[in-house]
Every structure is written in C-alpha cells, then in structure tokens.
Design a protein around this motif. Sequence first.
Motif, PDB file in Angstrom:
ATOM      1  N   ARG A 201       0.838  -1.204   0.000  1.00 23.14           N
ATOM      2  CA  ARG A 201       0.000   0.000   0.000  1.00 23.14           C
ATOM      3  C   ARG A 201       0.870   1.250   0.000  1.00 23.14           C
ATOM      4  NH1 ARG A 201      -3.265   3.856   2.614  1.00 23.14           N
ATOM      5  NH2 ARG A 201      -5.309   3.998   1.605  1.00 23.14           N
ATOM      6  N   GLU A 202       1.905   1.253   0.803  1.00 19.34           N
ATOM      7  CA  GLU A 202       2.795   2.411   0.853  1.00 19.34           C
ATOM      8  C   GLU A 202       3.455   2.653  -0.513  1.00 19.34           C
ATOM      9  OE1 GLU A 202       6.561   4.131   3.457  1.00 19.34           O
ATOM     10  OE2 GLU A 202       5.705   2.191   3.968  1.00 19.34           O
ATOM     11  N   ALA A 203       3.869   1.588  -1.167  1.00 20.59           N
ATOM     12  CA  ALA A 203       4.460   1.707  -2.499  1.00 20.59           C
ATOM     13  C   ALA A 203       3.431   2.246  -3.498  1.00 20.59           C
ATOM     14  CB  ALA A 203       4.993   0.353  -2.960  1.00 20.59           C
ATOM     15  N   ALA A 204       2.204   1.751  -3.396  1.00 20.60           N
ATOM     16  CA  ALA A 204       1.140   2.246  -4.272  1.00 20.60           C
ATOM     17  C   ALA A 204       0.888   3.728  -4.028  1.00 20.60           C
ATOM     18  CB  ALA A 204      -0.132   1.434  -4.067  1.00 20.60           C
TER      19      ALA A 204
ATOM     20  N   ILE B 224      -7.446   5.060  -4.700  1.00 15.41           N
ATOM     21  CA  ILE B 224      -6.751   4.581  -5.895  1.00 15.41           C
ATOM     22  C   ILE B 224      -5.651   3.593  -5.500  1.00 15.41           C
ATOM     23  CG2 ILE B 224      -5.296   5.267  -7.844  1.00 15.41           C
ATOM     24  CD1 ILE B 224      -6.899   7.982  -7.779  1.00 15.41           C
ATOM     25  N   ALA B 225      -4.910   3.901  -4.433  1.00 10.93           N
ATOM     26  CA  ALA B 225      -3.872   2.976  -3.955  1.00 10.93           C
ATOM     27  C   ALA B 225      -4.495   1.633  -3.563  1.00 10.93           C
ATOM     28  CB  ALA B 225      -3.118   3.586  -2.778  1.00 10.93           C
ATOM     29  N   ASP B 226      -5.640   1.674  -2.890  1.00  6.31           N
ATOM     30  CA  ASP B 226      -6.319   0.426  -2.509  1.00  6.31           C
ATOM     31  C   ASP B 226      -6.764  -0.361  -3.740  1.00  6.31           C
ATOM     32  OD1 ASP B 226      -5.948   0.951   0.190  1.00  6.31           O
ATOM     33  OD2 ASP B 226      -7.937   1.854   0.445  1.00  6.31           O
ATOM     34  N   LEU B 227      -7.230   0.338  -4.766  1.00  8.04           N
ATOM     35  CA  LEU B 227      -7.625  -0.321  -6.016  1.00  8.04           C
ATOM     36  C   LEU B 227      -6.414  -1.006  -6.652  1.00  8.04           C
ATOM     37  CD1 LEU B 227      -9.720  -0.755  -8.345  1.00  8.04           C
ATOM     38  CD2 LEU B 227      -8.808   1.359  -9.316  1.00  8.04           C
ATOM     39  N   ILE B 228      -5.282  -0.314  -6.672  1.00  6.62           N
ATOM     40  CA  ILE B 228      -4.062  -0.857  -7.277  1.00  6.62           C
ATOM     41  C   ILE B 228      -3.640  -2.151  -6.579  1.00  6.62           C
ATOM     42  CG2 ILE B 228      -1.575  -0.434  -7.523  1.00  6.62           C
ATOM     43  CD1 ILE B 228      -2.381   2.545  -8.093  1.00  6.62           C
ATOM     44  N   ILE B 229      -3.647  -2.150  -5.265  1.00  5.43           N
ATOM     45  CA  ILE B 229      -3.160  -3.345  -4.553  1.00  5.43           C
ATOM     46  C   ILE B 229      -4.195  -4.456  -4.471  1.00  5.43           C
ATOM     47  CG2 ILE B 229      -1.424  -2.058  -3.266  1.00  5.43           C
ATOM     48  CD1 ILE B 229      -3.263  -2.309  -0.791  1.00  5.43           C
ATOM     49  N   SER B 230      -5.433  -4.170  -4.886  1.00  4.69           N
ATOM     50  CA  SER B 230      -6.473  -5.212  -4.847  1.00  4.69           C
ATOM     51  C   SER B 230      -6.397  -6.152  -6.047  1.00  4.69           C
ATOM     52  CB  SER B 230      -7.866  -4.584  -4.786  1.00  4.69           C
ATOM     53  OG  SER B 230      -8.210  -3.994  -6.029  1.00  4.69           O
ATOM     54  N   ASP B 231      -5.635  -5.778  -7.055  1.00  3.23           N
ATOM     55  CA  ASP B 231      -5.531  -6.548  -8.294  1.00  3.23           C
ATOM     56  C   ASP B 231      -4.185  -7.272  -8.303  1.00  3.23           C
ATOM     57  OD1 ASP B 231      -5.393  -7.473 -10.925  1.00  3.23           O
ATOM     58  OD2 ASP B 231      -6.130  -5.610 -11.790  1.00  3.23           O
ATOM     59  N   SER B 232      -4.170  -8.531  -8.675  1.00  3.09           N
ATOM     60  CA  SER B 232      -2.931  -9.314  -8.633  1.00  3.09           C
ATOM     61  C   SER B 232      -2.310  -9.554 -10.007  1.00  3.09           C
ATOM     62  CB  SER B 232      -3.189 -10.654  -7.946  1.00  3.09           C
ATOM     63  OG  SER B 232      -4.142 -11.385  -8.698  1.00  3.09           O
TER      64      SER B 232
END
Length: 102
Positions: free
Chosen positions: A55-58, A81-89
Amino acid sequence: MTLQQNEMIVQDFEKYMRDTLQRNIPFTLENFTAFATSLINFYGGSNLISTSERREAALVLVRSFNAGVGNRITQEDLGQIADLIISDSTIDYSLLNPIFSL
C-alpha cells in the motif's frame, strides 16, 4: 519502506511517464493504474517490497501521478486509488518492459 525502495519506485514512475510521452500514450488514470498494478505486483513477486509495503508503495506511485496531473486528486481519492491498485494481482509485462529496457 526504505529510502532506496522509495527512490526505485519514483525512478520507475518517471521512466513510465517519459515513455508515455515519447510514444504519445495518453497519461490517463486508467493507463496509470494498469501500470502501477503491474509494477507493484512485480516488486512483490521479486521481493523488492514486502506484502506489508504494497500500500505504501502504491501511495508513492499515486502521489507521483497526482503531481504529474497538477495535484488535482484529493488525499481521500489517492488512498482509494492505492487500494484499487493493490487489490488486483495481475502483471502485464507489456506495460513494464519499456521501463526496464530504458
């Protein structure tokens, strides 16, 4: 996250931004999130960041994108947006290849 990790993320974002400009690819939120998702997942898979640092990186990436668009995105939206980014693998190597070949 370490200073070295933070610098790596910012440098890779800057390579992405230069590549999009050189190839006339629209600098859109949709294109950015696809890139950021792939980059975060690549970092995790390569043990360049830990799961707890995702999350921090996102957020580093999202803040960099926000600066590139004139800081128009609110802090609350940056977190979403950061949460969206890390929710996808997923990892799309076609998005990453240009920055790693620079």
